[in-house]
Design a protein around this motif. Sequence first.
Motif, PDB file in Angstrom:
ATOM      1  N   LYS A 100       0.820  -1.200   0.000  1.00 64.95           N
ATOM      2  CA  LYS A 100       0.000   0.000   0.000  1.00 64.95           C
ATOM      3  C   LYS A 100       0.864   1.264   0.000  1.00 64.95           C
ATOM      4  O   LYS A 100       0.449   2.314  -0.499  1.00 64.95           O
ATOM      5  N   GLU A 101       2.065   1.160   0.578  1.00 65.48           N
ATOM      6  CA  GLU A 101       2.955   2.305   0.657  1.00 65.48           C
ATOM      7  C   GLU A 101       4.398   1.818   0.571  1.00 65.48           C
ATOM      8  O   GLU A 101       4.745   0.793   1.151  1.00 65.48           O
ATOM      9  N   VAL A 102       5.234   2.539  -0.169  1.00 64.11           N
ATOM     10  CA  VAL A 102       6.650   2.210  -0.252  1.00 64.11           C
ATOM     11  C   VAL A 102       7.464   3.469   0.004  1.00 64.11           C
ATOM     12  O   VAL A 102       7.018   4.594  -0.263  1.00 64.11           O
ATOM     13  N   LEU A 103       8.665   3.262   0.534  1.00 64.24           N
ATOM     14  CA  LEU A 103       9.601   4.354   0.781  1.00 64.24           C
ATOM     15  C   LEU A 103      10.816   4.150  -0.107  1.00 64.24           C
ATOM     16  O   LEU A 103      11.468   3.105  -0.049  1.00 64.24           O
ATOM     17  N   CYS A 179       6.745   4.387   6.974  1.00 61.95           N
ATOM     18  CA  CYS A 179       6.694   3.234   6.064  1.00 61.95           C
ATOM     19  C   CYS A 179       7.910   2.334   6.290  1.00 61.95           C
ATOM     20  O   CYS A 179       9.044   2.817   6.388  1.00 61.95           O
ATOM     21  N   ASP A 180       7.678   1.016   6.359  1.00 60.07           N
ATOM     22  CA  ASP A 180       8.783   0.095   6.660  1.00 60.07           C
ATOM     23  C   ASP A 180       9.189  -0.768   5.476  1.00 60.07           C
ATOM     24  O   ASP A 180      10.029  -1.659   5.615  1.00 60.07           O
ATOM     25  N   TYR A 198      16.036  -1.114   8.581  1.00 63.13           N
ATOM     26  CA  TYR A 198      14.928  -1.757   7.866  1.00 63.13           C
ATOM     27  C   TYR A 198      15.263  -3.201   7.503  1.00 63.13           C
ATOM     28  O   TYR A 198      16.417  -3.543   7.247  1.00 63.13           O
ATOM     29  N   THR A 199      14.230  -4.032   7.460  1.00 58.78           N
ATOM     30  CA  THR A 199      14.402  -5.438   7.071  1.00 58.78           C
ATOM     31  C   THR A 199      13.584  -5.821   5.856  1.00 58.78           C
ATOM     32  O   THR A 199      13.834  -6.865   5.252  1.00 58.78           O
ATOM     33  N   ARG A 200      12.632  -4.996   5.472  1.00 51.17           N
ATOM     34  CA  ARG A 200      11.759  -5.302   4.333  1.00 51.17           C
ATOM     35  C   ARG A 200      12.100  -4.407   3.161  1.00 51.17           C
ATOM     36  O   ARG A 200      12.145  -3.187   3.291  1.00 51.17           O
ATOM     37  N   GLY A 201      12.354  -5.036   2.003  1.00 54.85           N
ATOM     38  CA  GLY A 201      12.612  -4.264   0.808  1.00 54.85           C
ATOM     39  C   GLY A 201      13.877  -4.685   0.095  1.00 54.85           C
ATOM     40  O   GLY A 201      14.410  -5.782   0.326  1.00 54.85           O
ATOM     41  N   TYR A 202      14.380  -3.807  -0.763  1.00 55.37           N
ATOM     42  CA  TYR A 202      15.512  -4.126  -1.630  1.00 55.37           C
ATOM     43  C   TYR A 202      16.453  -2.945  -1.712  1.00 55.37           C
ATOM     44  O   TYR A 202      16.064  -1.791  -1.538  1.00 55.37           O
ATOM     45  N   MET A 203      17.734  -3.248  -1.984  1.00 53.51           N
ATOM     46  CA  MET A 203      18.710  -2.199  -2.205  1.00 53.51           C
ATOM     47  C   MET A 203      19.590  -2.538  -3.401  1.00 53.51           C
ATOM     48  O   MET A 203      19.840  -3.706  -3.686  1.00 53.51           O
TER      49      MET A 203
END
Length: 247
Positions: A100-103, A179-180, A198-203
């Motif tokens: 629903k939301e991304v940072l 947002c996480d 942060y633990t959720r997402g990509y880099m």
Amino acid sequence: MREENGLILSNTCIAKDTYKMMIQAEMAKDMQPGQFVNLQIQGYFLRRPISISYVDDEHCFTIVYKVVGDGTQALSKLSANDEINIFGPLGSFYPIEDEKEVLLLGGGVGVPPMLELAKCYRKQGTKVDVVLGFNDADSVFYEDEFKALGCDVVVATMDGSKGVKGTVIDAVDAHHITCDYVCSCGPRPMLKAIEARYTRGYMSFESRMACGIGACMACVAKDKKEENLYHKICKEGPVFPIGKVEF
């Protein structure tokens, strides 16, 4: 991936030592956010890896690069209607998740690939928070472009000459962004700070590359969990899940 001679449509300075080049090429239709191309610059043996910043349409894409040496200086001298040899698209890309939301956190030359990613998320109706980090006000670019996509945009500069003084993390705190789920690209100190929070997402990792296809082993990174496992940043990356590889 393919090799192709692209037609330069424009090559303009958009910030301090920073240029935006629009290229007409058939490979544009195959590009995904976070991938890169290898450019052949006349007079230089090794190609230059440059992130794909924006896919304008099926036949045109945009890159943004910073002049840091002789090769990128030569690249900045090219003009509209010049041709440039391109190999790509290369590498992994950011998956578009059902969030629903991304940072999105971009630092310096890590900002460009965030624009195509923001476009993809906004297209599916996701709320997108964007924090852009630069050294100073003269280096800031793409603020208006992110806003035009409907993103909430915050700028941070290390010297405080524009926006929040400090890092992208300082700007997140100053604007109480909660947002996480995070996607990021930038210098390694910035990525380390992001991974610590942060633990959720990509880099996406910046790295010196030679071949761009995983053959030369010049850009390997060690897996954080599996001993003796290494990843080729140019092929398995440059985009990895947060916490996947060591810096």
